[in-house]
Design an enzyme around this catalytic site. Structure first.
Site, mmCIF file in Angstrom:
data_model
loop_
_atom_site.group_PDB
_atom_site.id
_atom_site.type_symbol
_atom_site.label_atom_id
_atom_site.label_comp_id
_atom_site.label_asym_id
_atom_site.label_seq_id
_atom_site.Cartn_x
_atom_site.Cartn_y
_atom_site.Cartn_z
ATOM 1 N N GLY A 92 0.826 -1.199 0.000
ATOM 2 C CA GLY A 92 0.000 0.000 0.000
ATOM 3 C C GLY A 92 0.857 1.244 0.000
ATOM 4 N N ARG A 93 0.287 2.337 -0.522
ATOM 5 C CA ARG A 93 1.030 3.592 -0.587
ATOM 6 C C ARG A 93 0.040 4.750 -0.492
ATOM 7 N NH1 ARG A 93 5.983 5.458 -2.696
ATOM 8 N NH2 ARG A 93 6.566 3.297 -3.189
ATOM 9 N N GLY A 94 0.409 5.791 0.235
ATOM 10 C CA GLY A 94 -0.428 6.964 0.357
ATOM 11 C C GLY A 94 0.413 8.165 0.712
ATOM 12 N N GLY A 136 2.655 7.711 3.839
ATOM 13 C CA GLY A 136 3.800 6.824 3.786
ATOM 14 C C GLY A 136 3.506 5.576 2.967
ATOM 15 N N THR A 137 4.423 4.628 3.014
ATOM 16 C CA THR A 137 4.325 3.384 2.253
ATOM 17 C C THR A 137 4.217 2.212 3.218
ATOM 18 O OG1 THR A 137 5.718 4.371 0.543
ATOM 19 C CG2 THR A 137 5.389 1.995 0.456
ATOM 20 N N VAL A 138 3.345 1.242 2.876
ATOM 21 C CA VAL A 138 3.097 0.092 3.737
ATOM 22 C C VAL A 138 3.738 -1.145 3.124
ATOM 23 C CG1 VAL A 138 1.356 -1.274 4.948
ATOM 24 C CG2 VAL A 138 0.905 1.120 4.416
ATOM 25 N N LYS A 182 4.280 0.376 8.280
ATOM 26 C CA LYS A 182 4.127 1.638 7.544
ATOM 27 C C LYS A 182 5.329 2.531 7.799
ATOM 28 C CE LYS A 182 0.882 4.973 5.960
ATOM 29 N NZ LYS A 182 -0.539 5.143 5.661
ATOM 30 N N ASP A 211 -8.954 11.340 6.112
ATOM 31 C CA ASP A 211 -8.704 10.670 4.838
ATOM 32 C C ASP A 211 -9.480 9.349 4.779
ATOM 33 O OD1 ASP A 211 -7.713 10.316 2.307
ATOM 34 O OD2 ASP A 211 -5.754 9.574 2.947
#
Length: 812
Positions: free
Chosen positions: A535-537, A540-542, A556, A648
C-alpha cells in the site's frame, strides 16, 4: 595531598553541588533520594517515596500531622509509571531551567521540558503546589497543571486535565478509572482498560438535562474551595458534609473507581473522613468485577464479585480479569441446543446488539437464539409512569408495548440490585446441567495489595576491578592534586548535562511501554529490506513483514522524518491508547534517527478498494462493512478521551480481516502529521485527504470538524453500493478555478429524482444481481446522501449514523 585535605575538598564540592533550602531547590542543585522539600508551614513535603523494592517515585504528600515517608497521603506523583532506582537517582534543576528526574544517573525518567534564560527556583507552597518559576515570578511549570489522582483546594481542574486512579491501594501506577471533561463539556467518570471504555457517571443512559447537567458551555472548568464546596461549569456542584469549616481537604479518584472528597482535622490523631462521594452504590462502577461476573453489595460485607452460572473465575486475586466460560457454543443455527437461566434483579450495562422496544419476553428470547454471538438478553417491562421518559430518552415511539429488549454481545458491568425490576436471561447449552437456583456467592472483592514492584531495567556494572580503580584514584590524587581538583570541578559543571542528554536518547516514553519498540534493523529484516509493498499513500508506504515471533504485520514507513522523537512518541502513545474492534490494532513502532515507522496487524483480505467490485462482497457483507466503519469513526469522534479526526476516509483505508470485518486504518496520521488546533474546529495549514472523498469545507477553507469525516464516509458508502468511483460524472467548479468532484453524488441524486420507484435498482452495483434487501438498501443510500450534504450542519454525526444502521427497522 593527605587524606584529610582530600576529604575536605570533596566535601566542599558535594556541598556546592547539592545545597537545598527547606522549601526550594536552587538552579544547578539536585535532590537525592534522601532529601525532602517542605512547604513554609510544613503542611506538605516533596521528595522520593518508596513504591517497591528499591523503587521510588518523586511525589508530594501531606506531612501535617506527621507521618513516615511510606505511609503518608500522597497527592501528586511525577513518575508513577516509571519508578527509579534508589541509588544515584536525583531530581536536577539544570541551569537551562529544565527540571529532570534521572534514574540511577543514567536515564531520564521524567522532565518538565522547560527553558529559561534567567535563573529559576523550584518552590513547594503550602497549597501543595510545586512550582518552577524564574526570578520575575513567572511560573514555567507547576504540579497543579498535571494532577495524578487528586485535586486540592484552590487547584483548577480544566478541559486539558484528567484525574487517573491508582492501580490498587498500594500500587500507585495508573489505574483504570478517570475523571475528565468529555466532548459534551460534562464532567464524567470513565472506566478505561486496554479493551473496553465506558462512562459510568453521571448515569450514562440519561440525557444531560435529566442529570441536571448543562452541556452548553465552553469553559470546562471545575474548582474545589477550602470550605468544601465543589463547582463545575456543567452546572454540577456539591458541598461536603462538614462544609464551612477550614480543614485539610482533597478530592481523590480512588482505585475502586469512586470519586470521594476527604477531609481531616489538624492533629496527630486525626484521620481522613469521607465527606462526599459520587456513587453511593459501588456496583454501579464499571469494570469492578470484570467480564461474565456480577457485582453485589451489602453494608456488612461490602462489594462482592461472583461468576455467572457456567463460568469460572480467571484470577481470584484480581476480579477485574473477570470469569471465563466452562462451555462452548457453536454457531450451527440449532436453536434447540440452548436454554436460558433467569437471573432476577441482575443487569449488564452496554454492549447490546441493539435496543428493541415493544418486544415481549418470548420475542426477545427468539431474537437472542437467532444471534450466534448473543450471550443472553435483558428484558424489562416499564411502568406507565416511567415509560414516557424512557421513550423520550431513547427516541422510542410511545405507542408500542412498554418493554425493552437488549440482546448482549458481551456481558460486562454486571450487577445485582434488589431495586432493579428487570430480569437477565443467561444463554447456556442444554447439554450442561446448570441449576436455575444455583447460587454462586463468589468471593469478596480481593484487589491486589502487592507492594513490591521491582525495576524492569538492568544496570550494567563496571567491568573494572574496584580495588584497582580505587588504588589508581588515590595514586593520581597524591601525584597531581591541582589537576585532580580541576578535573573534578570541570566534570561536575560540564559533563552532567552531557550525560543526561546522552541518556535521553535511550529513554522509552512511559506512556507507550505497552508497545514493542522495534529497531530499524529489525523492521528492515522483517520486510526483506522493504521489498513487499502492499500500500502507498500521502502518509507513507506500507510493507508486508514477518516479525521475530512469526506474526505477519503491516509496517508503515511514515513520511515525517523531520518530526522530533519526543513529539513522535507522544503522538504514538495517544494513537496506541485507542482501542476498538473496528480500528486497526497497532503492535509497535520505531523512532530511530530519521526513521519513523508504525507496526500494525496484517489484514488478510486487504483493503475495501481491492474488493469493492468483487463477488466476494455480497449485500450482507457490504452492509456490515458500512456499519463497522461507522462504528470505528464514531469511536474516534466521540468515545475516546482525545478526539481524533481521520481526515482521509476512503476505501483504501478500510481494511478487511479474515471474516470481512472492517477495520479503519491511518486514523492517527492527521495527528502524526502535526495537526494543530482544537479538534472540534481545527483550521488545517493545508488540505488533507483524497480527491473525490473530501468535504467541500476543505476547498472553501472553512473550519474542519468531524463532519468532514462524515462526508467521506457517505462517499465510501455510495461507492460500495453502486460499484462506481466518485468521479464517474465529471467535476464541477466553485467559480475560482477549484474543481469539486461531485459526479457520483449528482448521479445518485438524479436517479432518485427521475427514476421513480425503481431508482434503487438503477444505481445498485449489477454484480449483486438483485440479491439484496431493497428496504435496507434504500435506507443505506438515503443515509449516505444525508452524509454528503453540502452544508456540514445538515449531516448526521457518526454516532447517529451507527444508531440508524443498528435500528434500521425503525427507519424503514
Amino acid at each position: 595531598m593527605d587524606s584529610h585535605a582530600l576529604l575536605l575538598l570533596l566535601s566542599l564540592i558535594i556541598h556546592f553541588s547539592s545545597s537545598v533550602s527547606d522549601s526550594s531547590l536552587k538552579e544547578g542543585s539536585y535532590l537525592s533520594v534522601k532529601d525532602v522539600l517542605e512547604s513554609p508551614t510544613g503542611v506538605f513535603s516533596a521528595g522520593f517515596c518508596p513504591v517497591g523494592d528499591n523503587a521510588y517515585c518523586f511525589a508530594i504528600w501531606f506531612t501535617e500531622p506527621s507521618c513516615s515517608r511510606d505511609d503518608c497521603t500522597i497527592v501528586w506523583m511525577a513518575n508513577r509509571d516509571f519508578p527509579v532506582n534508589g541509588i544515584r537517582s536525583k531530581l536536577w534543576l539544570q541551569k537551562t531551567g529544565n527540571l529532570v528526574l534521572t534514574d540511577a544517573g543514567k536515564y531520564i525518567a521524567w522532565s518538565t521540558d522547560t527553558v529559561s534564560p534567567s535563573s529559576t527556583d523550584l518552590i513547594l507552597y503550602d497549597t501543595g503546589n510545586l512550582a518552577l518559576q524564574n526570578v520575575e515570578g513567572v511560573i514555567l511549570w507547576q504540579s497543579f497543571d498535571s494532577p495524578t489522582n487528586t485535586l486540592l483546594p484552590s487547584q483548577r481542574f480544566t478541559k486539558d486535565m484528567q484525574l487517573v486512579s491508582s492501580r490498587s491501594r498500594t500500587n500507585f501506577s495508573s489505574g483504570f478509572y478517570k475523571l475528565f471533561f468529555n466532548n459534551d463539556n460534562l464532567l464524567c467518570l470513565l472506566y478505561d482498560d486496554s479493551k473496553v471504555t465506558s462512562i459510568y457517571w453521571p448515569t450514562p443512559w440519561l440525557v444531560s438535562w435529566a442529570t441536571g447537567r448543562f452541556p452548553y458551555n465552553s469553559s470546562r472548568l471545575a474548582f474545589l474551595d477550602t470550605l468544601g464546596k465543589f463547582t463545575s461549569s456543567d452546572n454540577f456542584s456539591f458541598v461536603s458534609a462538614d462544609y464551612g469549616v477550614r480543614l485539610q481537604r482533597r478530592l481523590t479518584i480512588d482505585f475502586d473507581g469512586n470519586l470521594r472528597l476527604y477531609s481531616r482535622k489538624k492533629g496527630n490523631n486525626a484521620t481522613w473522613v469521607v465527606s462526599w462521594q459520587a456513587l453511593s452504590q459501588p456496583c454501579e462502577i464499571h469494570g469492578a468485577c470484570g467480564p461474565y461476573s456480577k457485582c453485589s453489595h451489602s453494608p456488612i460485607s461490602g462489594r462482592r464479585c461472583s461468576c455467572l452460572p457456567g463460568y469460572r473465575v480467571k484470577n481470584a486475586n484480581d476480579w477485574s480479569s473477570g470469569c471465563e466460560s466452562k462451555f462452548y457454543i457453536s454457531c450451527d443455527n440449532d436453536t434447540d441446543q440452548f436454554r436460558f437461566i433467569r437471573l432476577p434483579h441482575v443487569e449488564f450495562y452496554g454492549h447490546d446488539y441493539g435496543v428493541y422496544p415493544g418486544y415481549t419476553l418470548e420475542m426477545c428470547r427468539k431474537l437472542c437464539l437467532s444471534l450466534c454471538g448473543c450471550k443472553g438478553f435483558q428484558h424489562r417491562y416499564i411502568g406507565d409512569g416511567m415509560w414516557p421518559l424512557v421513550a423520550l430518552t431513547n427516541n422510542i415511539r410511545q405507542n408500542v408495548i412498554p418493554s425493552l429488549c437488549y440482546p448482549k454481545i458481551l456481558l460486562l458491568n454486571g450487577q445485582r440490585s434488589p431495586s432493579f425490576d428487570g430480569q437477565f436471561y443467561l444463554k447456556v447449552p442444554k447439554t450442561r446441567l446448570f441449576s436455575d437456583k444455583e447460587n454462586f456467592s463468589g468471593l469478596g472483592l480481593n484487589c491486589s495489595t502487592e507492594l513490591h514492584r521491582p525495576l524492569n531495567r538492568v544496570y550494567q556494572k563496571s567491568s573494572q576491578n574496584e580495588k584497582l580503580r580505587l588504588t589508581l584514584w588515590f595514586a593520581y590524587a597524591l601525584g597531581a592534586v591541582e589537576i585532580i581538583g580541576i578535573l573534578l570541578v570541570w566534570c561536575f559543571l560540564f559533563s552532567s548535562e552531557k550525560d543526561l542528554n546522552e541518556a535521553s536518547q535511550g529513554y522509552h516514553h512511559p506512556a507507550i511501554t505497552g508497545f514493542k519498540r522495534f529497531t530499524y534493523s529489525e523492521l528492515k529484516k522483517a520486510t526483506g529490506n522493504f521489498s513487499v509493498e502492499i500500500g502507498r499513500g500521502a502518509g507513507g508506504t506500507v510493507y508486508k513483514g514477518t516479525l521475530p515471533d512469526n506474526r505477519i504485520a503491516a509496517i508503515k514507513r511514515l513520511n515525517i522524518a523531520n518530526q522530533g522523537q519526543a513529539e513522535f512518541l507522544t503522538e504514538v502513545s495517544t494513537i496506541g491508547k485507542l482501542n476498538h474492534m473496528n480500528l486497526i490494532e497497532m503492535w509497535g513502532y520505531c523512532a530511530e534517527r530519521e526513521h519513523r515507522l508504525l507496526v500494525y496487524e496484517y489484514m488478510e483480505h486487504g483493503s475495501l478498494a481491492e474488493k469493492i467490485s468483487s463477488r466476494a462482497l455480497d449485500w450482507r457483507k457490504r452492509f456490515q462493512i458500512a456499519l463497522g466503519t461507522a462504528r470505528g469513526l464514531a469511536y474516534l469522534h466521540e468515545e475516546c478521551l482525545e478526539w481524533v479526526l481521520h481526515c482521509d476516509v476512503k476505501p483504501q483505508n478500510v481494511l478487511l480481516d479474515s471474516s470481512y470485518q472492517p477495520k479503519v486504518s491511518d486514523f492517527g496520521l492527521s495527528k502524526l502529521l502535526k495537526r494543530s488546533g482544537d479538534l472540534s474546529c481545527s483550521i488545517f495549514s493545508r488540505i488533507r485527504g483524497t480527491r473525490g472523498y473530501m468535504a467541500p469545507e476543505w476547498v472553501f477553507n472553512l473550519p474542519i470538524t468531524s463532519k468532514a469525516d462524515v462526508y467521506s464516509f457517505g462517499i465510501v458508502v455510495l461507492e460500495m453500493v453502486t460499484g462506481k468511483s466518485p468521479a464517474i460524472g465529471g467535476t464541477s467548479t466553485n467559480g475560482e478555478g477549484e474543481e469539486l468532484q461531485r459526479g457520483l453524488v449528482t448521479w445518485v441524486r438524479q436517479n432518485k429524482k427521475n427514476g421513480g420507484e425503481s431508482w434503487i435498482e438503477e444505481i445498485v452495483d449489477p454484480i449483486l444481481e438483485g440479491d439484496y434487501d431493497k428496504g435496507e438498501m434504500e435506507m443505506l443510500v438515503m443515509l449516505a446522501l444525508q452524509c454528503v450534504e453540502e452544508d456540514k450542519d445538515a449531516r448526521p454525526t457518526m454516532s447517529k449514523a451507527v444508531e440508524i444502521l443498528l435500528h434500521r427497522k425503525q427507519y424503514l
